[in-house]
Design an enzyme around this catalytic site. Structure first.
Site, PDB file in Angstrom:
ATOM      1  CG  HIS A 118      -2.054   0.971   1.141  1.00 55.49           C
ATOM      2  ND1 HIS A 118      -1.895   2.303   1.448  1.00 55.49           N
ATOM      3  CD2 HIS A 118      -3.360   0.810   0.782  1.00 55.49           C
ATOM      4  CE1 HIS A 118      -3.064   2.921   1.285  1.00 55.49           C
ATOM      5  NE2 HIS A 118      -3.964   2.048   0.886  1.00 55.49           N
ATOM      6  CG  ASP A 151      -7.799  -2.013  -2.714  1.00 54.18           C
ATOM      7  OD1 ASP A 151      -8.941  -1.545  -2.579  1.00 54.18           O
ATOM      8  OD2 ASP A 151      -6.778  -1.324  -2.583  1.00 54.18           O
TER       9      ASP A 151
END
Length: 441
Positions: free
Chosen positions: A318, A375
């Site tokens: 991330h 995600d």
């Protein structure tokens, strides 16, 4: 409202001296200290005093506002909403409680919760003429294209809550947006597959109602699966707000012009539509399609390690979280529960689970802390629930609406509100004379 935890305003602790080698002058810049996170250098007077701007493309080192809503510590893998950890909220709370905290600063007491849920529930229906608005779109239009138009159009239906300087109207708009977004999202989905719209039900929770409007049909009763409803509630919580990201900053920028809240949220949806922002979970499934089979995983992991290979391992690591994504661990449990409950036998989902297992055992990814992020799991869950990939970003918008409207509300209530006006480093042509077209070479 319930009493808030003590908070302190950002205040000057020290100063930073900036020396200008052009003229030998020095400038004292205040250093502001917030409740948590890095200190901030206050440069608001720098242009007036030194005749220079700062240069920070993409605003990666610029604090654009003061906020008391969300805090992220990427190094620690920490996400707090109003001081509450995201792990604790996802485990012990529900989406309506989180919405209340984001909007008002605190988790509600029993009376406040009951009143808030009632207000949201009785705003879930949309004006009947909105149904006809959908007919102007092609059936194969991208759901996010429809959402941009329909949400912006709400300002044409609800004239009684457009005065942004009236606190009561601001609150009504906030409630309407939070309540109507899942209704509009479900209508968008139904329109794309040619099924009739399902009106919201007041006897269902927020997450249950959304699933009902998406998957029920008039021809037969629909019973909401509690496992799926719980997973949907957690997805909504985990995506509710994420500090000053691209879409939130877009909402704030649009709001700084005093645009109405429906227009501002539509601007946020347009920004979220970008694949670099809201499309990451869709990119995960597209990556799985590219890998194709579990036997191909080692080959693609080696490609992911090669800097010269364009292949990237989507859903791992991330930009903000340098350690781990705190939302991912929560959603992994939901992902396992959903797949087990549904008994899903899907090659792509099995491939995803095998990819996760192998990657987490690979020293290359472990040492670089490239762990699965939110995600990765949200895409798998939504696929298992039956949502097409085109709807993934729409569901993101349903959740993030509360964060957007909370940030917008906070900004409007800031006494020092001014229209946003970023500066630039101009490196184009210097002043020059106009040459008639007949004399140009």
């Amino acid at each position: 409202m319930a009493k808030s935890a003590p908070q302190k305003d950002a205040k000057t602790q020290e100063t930073m001296t900036l020396k200008d080698n052009r003229n030998g002058k020095s400038y004292e810049l205040p250093i502001l200290e917030g409740t948590m996170g890095p200190d901030v250098v206050d440069i608001r007077k720098l242009y007036a005093e030194a005749d220079v701007f700062t240069f920070d493309p993409s605003f990666t080192a610029t604090g654009s506002c003061k906020s008391r809503i969300t805090f992220i510590d990427g190094e620690k893998g920490q996400l707090l909403h109003r001081g509450y950890s995201i792990e604790e909220l996802a485990e012990k709370s529900n989406f309506m409680e989180v919405c209340h905290a984001l909007l008002y600063g605190d988790l509600p007491n029993e009376k406040e919760y009951e009143e808030f849920v009632h207000n949201i529930t009785y705003h879930t229906m949309v004006h009947e003429q909105v149904n006809f608005f959908y007919r102007g779109f092609r059936r194969d239009a991208h759901p996010m294209a429809i959402m941009c138009g329909v949400v912006a159009a709400l300002s044409a239906f609800y004239h009684d809550s457009l005065d942004i300087w009236d606190p009561e109207q601001r609150e009504i708009s906030a409630h309407r947006l939070i309540a109507k977004m899942p209704t509009l999202a479900a209508m968008t989905y139904k329109y794309s597959i040619g099924q009739p719209f399902m009106y919201p039900r007041n006897d269902l929770s927020f997450a249950e109602n959304f699933l009902y409007m998406c998957f029920a049909v008039p021809a037969e009763p629909y019973k909401v699966n509690p496992v799926l409803a719980d997973a949907m509630d957690k997805i909504l919580i985990l995506h509710a707000d994420h500090e000053q990201n691209a879409s939130t900053s877009t909402v704030r920028m649009a709001g700084s012009s005093q645009a109405n809240p429906f227009a501002c949220i539509a601007a946020g949806i347009a920004c979220l539509w970008g694949p670099a922002h809201g499309g990451a979970n869709q990119a995960v499934l597209e990556m799985l399609d590219e890998i194709g089979h579990k036997d191909n995983i080692p080959e693609f992991l080696e490609r992911a390690k090669d800097k010269d290979d364009p292949f990237r391992l989507m859903g791992f690591g991330h930009r903000v979280y340098k350690n781990f994504d705190p939302r991912a661990a929560v959603l992994k449990k939901s992902c396992d529960a959903v797949l087990k409950d549904l008994g899903v036998k899907d090659d792509r989902l099995e491939l995803a689970m095998e990819l996760e297992r192998i990657a987490l055992e690979d020293p290359y990814f472990v040492e670089r802390k490239l762990f699965p992020n939110v995600d990765f799991y949200s895409g798998i869950i939504l696929k298992a629930m039956g949502f097409p990939v085109e709807m993934f970003t729409v569901l993101f918008a349903v959740s993030r609406t509360v964060g957007w409207i909370s940030q917008w509300k906070e900004m409007i209530e800031e006494p020092s509100l001014r229209i946003g006006r970023p500066r630039q480093l101009y490196d184009g042509a210097a002043p020059r004379k106009y040459v008639p077209i007949s004399k140009r070479k």
